[in-house]
Design a protein around this motif. Structure first.
Motif, short mmCIF file in Angstrom:
data_model
loop_
_atom_site.label_atom_id
_atom_site.label_comp_id
_atom_site.label_asym_id
_atom_site.label_seq_id
_atom_site.Cartn_x
_atom_site.Cartn_y
_atom_site.Cartn_z
N MET A 112 0.82 -1.22 0.00
CA MET A 112 0.00 0.00 0.00
C MET A 112 0.85 1.27 0.00
O MET A 112 0.57 2.22 -0.73
CB MET A 112 -0.95 -0.01 1.20
N THR A 113 1.90 1.29 0.81
CA THR A 113 2.72 2.50 0.86
C THR A 113 3.52 2.69 -0.42
O THR A 113 3.65 3.83 -0.91
CB THR A 113 3.69 2.46 2.06
N SER A 114 4.02 1.62 -1.00
CA SER A 114 4.78 1.75 -2.24
C SER A 114 3.88 2.17 -3.40
O SER A 114 4.23 3.05 -4.19
CB SER A 114 5.49 0.43 -2.58
N ALA A 115 2.70 1.54 -3.51
CA ALA A 115 1.77 1.90 -4.58
C ALA A 115 1.34 3.35 -4.45
O ALA A 115 1.30 4.10 -5.44
CB ALA A 115 0.56 0.98 -4.55
N GLY A 116 1.03 3.77 -3.23
CA GLY A 116 0.61 5.14 -3.01
C GLY A 116 1.68 6.15 -3.38
O GLY A 116 1.41 7.17 -4.04
N GLY A 117 2.92 5.88 -2.97
CA GLY A 117 4.02 6.78 -3.32
C GLY A 117 4.27 6.83 -4.81
O GLY A 117 4.55 7.89 -5.38
N ALA A 118 4.16 5.67 -5.47
CA ALA A 118 4.37 5.62 -6.92
C ALA A 118 3.28 6.38 -7.66
O ALA A 118 3.54 7.10 -8.63
CB ALA A 118 4.43 4.17 -7.38
N TRP A 119 2.03 6.21 -7.25
CA TRP A 119 0.92 6.95 -7.86
C TRP A 119 1.13 8.47 -7.73
O TRP A 119 0.92 9.22 -8.67
CB TRP A 119 -0.39 6.57 -7.19
N ASP A 120 1.54 8.89 -6.53
CA ASP A 120 1.76 10.32 -6.28
C ASP A 120 2.83 10.88 -7.20
O ASP A 120 2.66 11.91 -7.85
CB ASP A 120 2.15 10.51 -4.81
N ASN A 121 3.95 10.17 -7.29
CA ASN A 121 5.04 10.70 -8.11
C ASN A 121 4.81 10.51 -9.61
O ASN A 121 5.41 11.21 -10.42
CB ASN A 121 6.37 10.07 -7.68
N ALA A 122 3.94 9.57 -9.99
CA ALA A 122 3.56 9.48 -11.40
C ALA A 122 2.82 10.75 -11.82
O ALA A 122 3.02 11.27 -12.92
CB ALA A 122 2.68 8.25 -11.63
N LYS A 123 1.98 11.24 -10.92
CA LYS A 123 1.30 12.51 -11.18
C LYS A 123 2.33 13.64 -11.28
O LYS A 123 2.26 14.48 -12.19
CB LYS A 123 0.31 12.81 -10.05
#
Length: 687
Positions: A620-631
């Motif tokens: 969850m933390t890795s996916a969330g961080g990746a989504w944020d930085n993809a934006k």
């Protein structure tokens, strides 16, 4: 020298702990001496400070009532003030760590914005020093609290009540940490999701647009979630790991005083490494990510170097050790190396310059669904290497020094918290700095600097959450070891947690279920609160159309109040879930149903919770961080930039990832340890 370290080890750790707190005070003075900028910046920062203070005051009031009730119940049960006293001390210190960390962050944010008008390096240092206050505060306060309380208990007599009372301290710290993580996480993500859905998707507003009524609540949330929540979280992880190591030493290495002193001294000398790492960041110039990672590397090298003579000096001449001194030092290296590995791996999966984040950004070009699919895949991939390395670390440290070796490896890992948590608090400070720059209408060049630092901060937050969850997983394994050793001591015979036993299998299933229920409750809480924010923002924009063109002023306070009330209301039930689950499963022991042995089922619950909780937290933390930085990557001008179809999809991904990375994922960390600590504490009550 060995006898000196054994006799004075507690005093040395207390002195070094206070030295860390002293350095934190110096950093506070350094940050406060920086300029807070112009009047517009001060007004925005003042609104953020007021909102954060109001929320934490109400949270402390709510949690204090619960803590007082539990303290009273522990006193009635134990008939002694020491376990409830330890519980209260742990709870108070956890709240203090979170509160002071947040207060420093909300004065460092505006000073970082002002520093950005002078250059990137100056802004980096101000933001990092603000975060370093939290890092040093957490390790210093945890080390001093445990050391002083242990000393008091030992001074009372033979010290037989010292470890059980420390378990009470661990429970107090962990339970309050769950509340802090959940409450702060629900607050920050409800405001963030609500602001993004209406502001970006419906009205094409930029990040931190002053016309968005939820903007101030969003910025407040960064502090109460990432600063206060993370500080309380890592305080309890550090304290629980130290206490777990003491418990293992007392049960498996009876009479070996050096084994009891070693965890304290590891924590003490690592403060030296943290201070040197912080100084390094303050004198270097260059890429922010490179400088921060180099600071962590230096801190690790210093800690590893100091642990070598410490191990040999402390254990030289100790007879009949079941491991070699060199092997024990090897266990400390395992902990330091695992920290570095988790940091590097999480950085790879969440930083904008690497393939995982760029793949999510690329998937955004074809819509919202493909963005979500790519993000979930990245989160699942991101569990593999950390878990494999954790398994390897467990095997190596156990081979080198048994269960005590695992405890020491985790203690060495957590001793790095001083520099690691500095990186975490750096994230919300730079995020707020960017918001203040936008709302104060500073020049584009200033915003460019704050945006760059914010992107680095996003990665740092993801890195530190990965570190916190990985360390919590291994720390919980140490607590499980403490559970079965304490159980065997209490029952007077060996206990076999065999997979042939249906009691153990039932426990594994129930324990595996807990993180799923816990995360479902917290995700639902964010969704409900975010809906309320969305409705309020829509109402204001409809009733006051002048907000859109800047001729009318949004009502920021109403959104702040909505998320405050929602967070405090919604955090209670999931926070009490792990406590209730342990008591319920353990109580089944007395029903005498088909020879059901509750202590075996409870052991299965502990292991099931650790395994599924570790995977869920990392994913969850890795996916969330990746989504944020993809934006962020798209907002840099890639794949059409802001306003493009890819950007709209990325905003949706970021919105889904927000409660993943800042609410449910991180809160699983203390939840795992609450389950294990309560299980240890209730052995005499239930079995």
């Amino acid at each position: 020298m060995s006898q000196f370290l054994i006799s004075q080890g507690i005093l040395i750790s207390i002195v070094l702990g206070f030295a860390g707190l002293g350095c934190a005070l110096l950093l506070i003075k350094k940050v406060m001496s920086c300029s807070p900028g112009n009047d517009a910046m001060k007004r925005v920062a003042g609104a953020i400070q007021a909102g954060a203070k109001a929320y934490l005051r109400r949270q402390v009031r709510t949690v204090s009532i619960i803590a007082a009730i539990l303290t009273g119940l522990l006193w009635l049960w134990k008939g002694s003030p020491w376990v409830p006293g330890g519980f209260l001390l742990g709870a108070v210190c956890s709240m203090i760590a979170g509160y002071i960390g947040m207060r420093v962050a909300v004065v460092a944010n505006v000073r970082t914005t002002q520093a950005a008008t002078e250059g990137r390096t100056h802004a980096l240092r101000v933001a990092f020093n603000g975060g370093a206050v939290t890092g040093l505060l957490v390790v210093g306060l945890a080390l001093v609290a445990v050391s002083v309380f242990y000393s008091i208990m030992i001074s009372r007599g033979d010290g037989k009540d010292a470890i059980p009372s420390l378990v009470g301290l661990a429970l107090g710290a962990s339970l309050i940490s769950v509340f802090a993580r959940l409450g702060g996480g629900i607050y920050t993500k409800a405001a963030d999701v609500g602001a993004d859905l209406v502001g970006k998707n419906e009205n094409a507003m930029n990040e931190d647009d002053p016309r968005n009524p939820a903007t101030i609540a969003d910025n407040v949330g960064d502090n109460v979630g990432d600063c206060a929540g993370m500080a309380a979280d890592v305080f309890e992880t550090y304290a629980v790991t130290l206490i777990g190591a003491l418990l293992i030493a007392s049960l498996s290495l009876k009479g070996v005083q050096a084994a009891l002193m070693f965890p304290f001294l590891i924590g003490g000398v690592s403060i030296i490494g943290a201070v040197l790492g912080i100084l390094y960041v303050n004198v270097r110039d260059g890429s922010p990510t490179a400088i921060l990672m180099q600071g962590v590397g230096l801190s690790a090298l210093v800690s590893a170097g100091l642990n070598l003579p410490l191990t040999y000096l402390l254990f030289s001449g100790v007879p009949n050790l079941p491991f070699s001194v060199g092997g024990l030092y090897g266990a400390t290296l395992v902990g330091v190396l695992l920290t570095g590995a988790v940091v590097v791996i999480t950085n790879y999966y969440t930083a904008t310059q690497y393939a995982p984040v760029q793949k999510i950004a690329d998937a955004s070009r074809t819509g919202h669904a493909t963005n979500i699919i790519a993000g979930i895949a990245v989160g699942n991939y991101a569990t593999a290497l950390p878990v494999i390395l954790i398994c390897l670390a467990i095997v190596v440290s156990f081979t080198l020094a048994g269960l005590y070796g695992i405890a020491i490896a985790v203690m060495a890992m957590l001793s790095m918290a001083g520099i690691i948590i500095s990186l975490d608090a750096f994230g919300p400070i730079t995020d707020n700095a960017g918001g203040i720059a936008v709302m104060s209408e500073l020049p584009e060049g200033v915003r460019h600097i704050t945006d760059d630092l914010d992107a680095v901060g996003n990665t740092m937050k993801a890195v530190t959450k990965g570190y916190a969850i990985a360390s919590a997983g291994v720390a919980a394994l140490v607590l499980f070891g403490s559970y079965f050793l304490e159980l065997e001591k209490y029952l007077g015979h060996t206990v076999d947690f065999s997979l042939k036993d249906p009691c153990v299998i039932i426990g594994l299933f129930l324990g595996g279920l807990l993180p799923f229920l816990f995360s479902a409750m917290s995700m639902n809480a964010v969704g409900s609160a975010a809906q309320a924010v969305v409705m309020e923002v829509r109402r204001q924009l409809t009733e006051k159309p002048g907000i859109r063109d800047g001729t009318d002023t949004p009502d920021y306070e109403t959104c702040v109040d909505i998320v405050t009330r929602s967070a405090l209301r919604e955090m209670i039930l999931p926070a009490l879930l792990p406590l209730a689950a342990v008591l319920l499963v353990g109580s089944l022991h007395h029903l005498h149903i088909a020879n059901f042995e509750g202590y075996k089922a409870l052991g299965g619950v502990l292991m099931g919770t650790i395994v599924t909780g570790l995977f869920m937290g990392l994913s969850m933390t890795s996916a969330g961080g990746a989504w944020d930085n993809a934006k962020k990557f798209i907002e840099m001008g890639n794949y059409g930039g802001k306003g493009s179809i890819a950007h709209q999809a990325a905003v949706t991904g970021d919105t889904v990832g927000d409660p993943y990375k800042d609410t449910s994922g991180p809160a699983i960390n203390p939840m795992i340890k609450v389950v294990n600590i309560v299980a240890i504490l209730v052995i005499p009550l239930l079995f």
